[in-house]
Write an enzyme that holds these catalytic residues in place. Structure first.
Site, PDB file in Angstrom:
ATOM      1  N   ASP A  10      -0.466  14.007  14.628  1.00 27.53           N
ATOM      2  CA  ASP A  10      -0.004  13.938  13.233  1.00 27.53           C
ATOM      3  C   ASP A  10      -1.186  13.911  12.270  1.00 27.53           C
ATOM      4  OD1 ASP A  10       1.960  13.985  11.311  1.00 27.53           O
ATOM      5  OD2 ASP A  10       2.233  11.808  11.280  1.00 27.53           O
ATOM      6  N   LYS A  33       1.586  -3.439   8.995  1.00 26.72           N
ATOM      7  CA  LYS A  33       2.568  -2.351   8.990  1.00 26.72           C
ATOM      8  C   LYS A  33       3.917  -2.902   9.444  1.00 26.72           C
ATOM      9  CE  LYS A  33       1.066   1.625  10.612  1.00 26.72           C
ATOM     10  NZ  LYS A  33       0.420   2.639  11.492  1.00 26.72           N
ATOM     11  N   LEU A  83       0.806  -1.215   0.000  1.00 29.96           N
ATOM     12  CA  LEU A  83       0.000   0.000   0.000  1.00 29.96           C
ATOM     13  C   LEU A  83       0.841   1.267   0.000  1.00 29.96           C
ATOM     14  CD1 LEU A  83      -2.794  -0.970   2.563  1.00 29.96           C
ATOM     15  CD2 LEU A  83      -2.944  -0.928   0.070  1.00 29.96           C
ATOM     16  N   GLY A  84       1.982   1.232   0.644  1.00 27.98           N
ATOM     17  CA  GLY A  84       2.817   2.433   0.692  1.00 27.98           C
ATOM     18  C   GLY A  84       4.056   2.191   1.523  1.00 27.98           C
TER      19      GLY A  84
END
Length: 352
Positions: A150, A57, A32-33
């Protein structure tokens, strides 16, 4: 933390290019990234023997400069996510470790991030704002409250129905918790509230600054990396000429969200939410509205006070003992003591 930057691959990357998590019960579908500098990669994966999809992740500290601090960030994110139960915060599912690499598994939400350029109507942006504020209200009701730290387009996912999801709690802090000096400027430039940059205590108003900056980027169709173009030499947002179609009330609401002085912002997400709910985001300005939006913040109190007196005088002595008329009340509520040097009782009055 740029976790939502899309890769350049089209379609699904061949399975052989992905990590093998079959022993952990997952099969990677696609990447995904990634954030190479931070040693972070996110994968979309299937849960074996089920129809559920998850996000995995990866925290690769062997290739990052942060070792111990990075591990603590990973552990802190898991600890915070385990406390949360909100439909628009992807829930924590699992975590596991391979030598030198940590993995965290979260619920998958089928919604692209706002980091991908999309155009929204101001009314849609209001809906997104309300959706995120509802999440912040939930976070601020925790005991003690949680500050995300964030908020930016890349960390907000929005689906086709304009439901917003808040992700990446890697910098999140419990309000009042001590923050290491090295993490003071760990947020994203342009979205960090001034108190974060200078090491002052964070409050429930801190995330509101970041959300305000995000909404201004959406309204002006500005990428996160180009947010500096919206900030003037006095380090204040200057976006009014770029979105002339929004109403003065909505503009004032945004300006208060990104006030550099945190004491002049809305005190918390609940107050900002209730105020925005009754604001019409698109509309034309009255003469009074135009005057209020063009004068300097510190002088608005004087102008509004004079305007109120003149309006009441024009209505007549019979109304002097009554509550302010709709026009005056709307004006006062719209400005919400924006930039005034009033006492704390001002906010209490505008809540009524």
């Amino acid at each position: 933390m740029e976790l939502d930057v899309r890769n350049e691959h089209k379609g699904i990357i061949p399975l052989s290019h992905h990590p093998d998590f079959s022993q952990q019960g997952y099969q990677v579908i696609s990447e995904l990234g990634r954030n190479r500098e931070g040693g972070r990669i996110t994968y979309l994966a299937n849960v074996l023997n089920s129809n559920e999809q998850v996000v995995i992740k990866e925290f690769c500290f062997a290739h990052a400069s942060a070792d111990l601090s990075g591990i603590k960030t990973y552990e802190r994110e898991i600890e915070i996510l385990q406390q949360l139960n909100h439909s628009r915060i992807p829930r924590y599912v699992d975590s596991f470790e391979i030598p030198g690499v940590f993995y965290m598994v979260q619920e998958y939400k089928n919604a692209p991030s706002l980091g991908i350029r999309r155009s929204f109507h101001p009314e849609e942006i209001k809906q997104i704002a309300l959706s995120i504020l509802e999440i912040l209200v939930y976070l601020q009701k925790q005991v003690p409250s949680i500050i995300h730290r964030d908020i930016k387009p890349e960390n907000i996912l929005v689906d086709e129905k304009l439901n917003a999801y808040l992700v990446d709690f890697g910098l999140a802090r419990i309000q009042g918790a001590k923050i290491a000096l090295s993490s003071f400027v760990a947020g994203t430039p342009g979205f960090m509230p001034p108190e974060e940059q200078f090491g002052h205590p964070l409050t429930e108003a801190s995330d509101l600054y970041s959300l305000g900056a995000t909404l201004i980027c959406l309204l002006t169709n500005t990428r996160s990396a180009e947010i500096g173009k919206l900030i003037d030499d006095n380090y204040r947002f200057n976006f009014q000429k770029l979105v002339p179609q929004i109403s003065p009330h909505f503009r004032l609401w945004l300006m208060r969200m990104v006030e550099r002085n945190r004491k002049r912002r809305y005190a918390n997400a609940s107050f900002a939410l209730k105020t925005l709910q009754r604001i019409q985001v698109v509309g034309t300005a009255t003469e009074i509205d135009t005057l209020v939006t063009t004068i300097k913040p510190r002088k608005r109190a004087t102008v509004l006070a004079l305007t109120t007196v003149l309006t009441l005088a024009a209505i007549g002595a019979t109304l002097m003992s009554c509550q302010p008329g709709d026009t005056v009340r709307q004006l006062l509520e719209a400005t919400e003591c924006q930039g005034f040097d009033f006492s704390s009782s001002c906010q209490e009055k505008t809540r009524r």
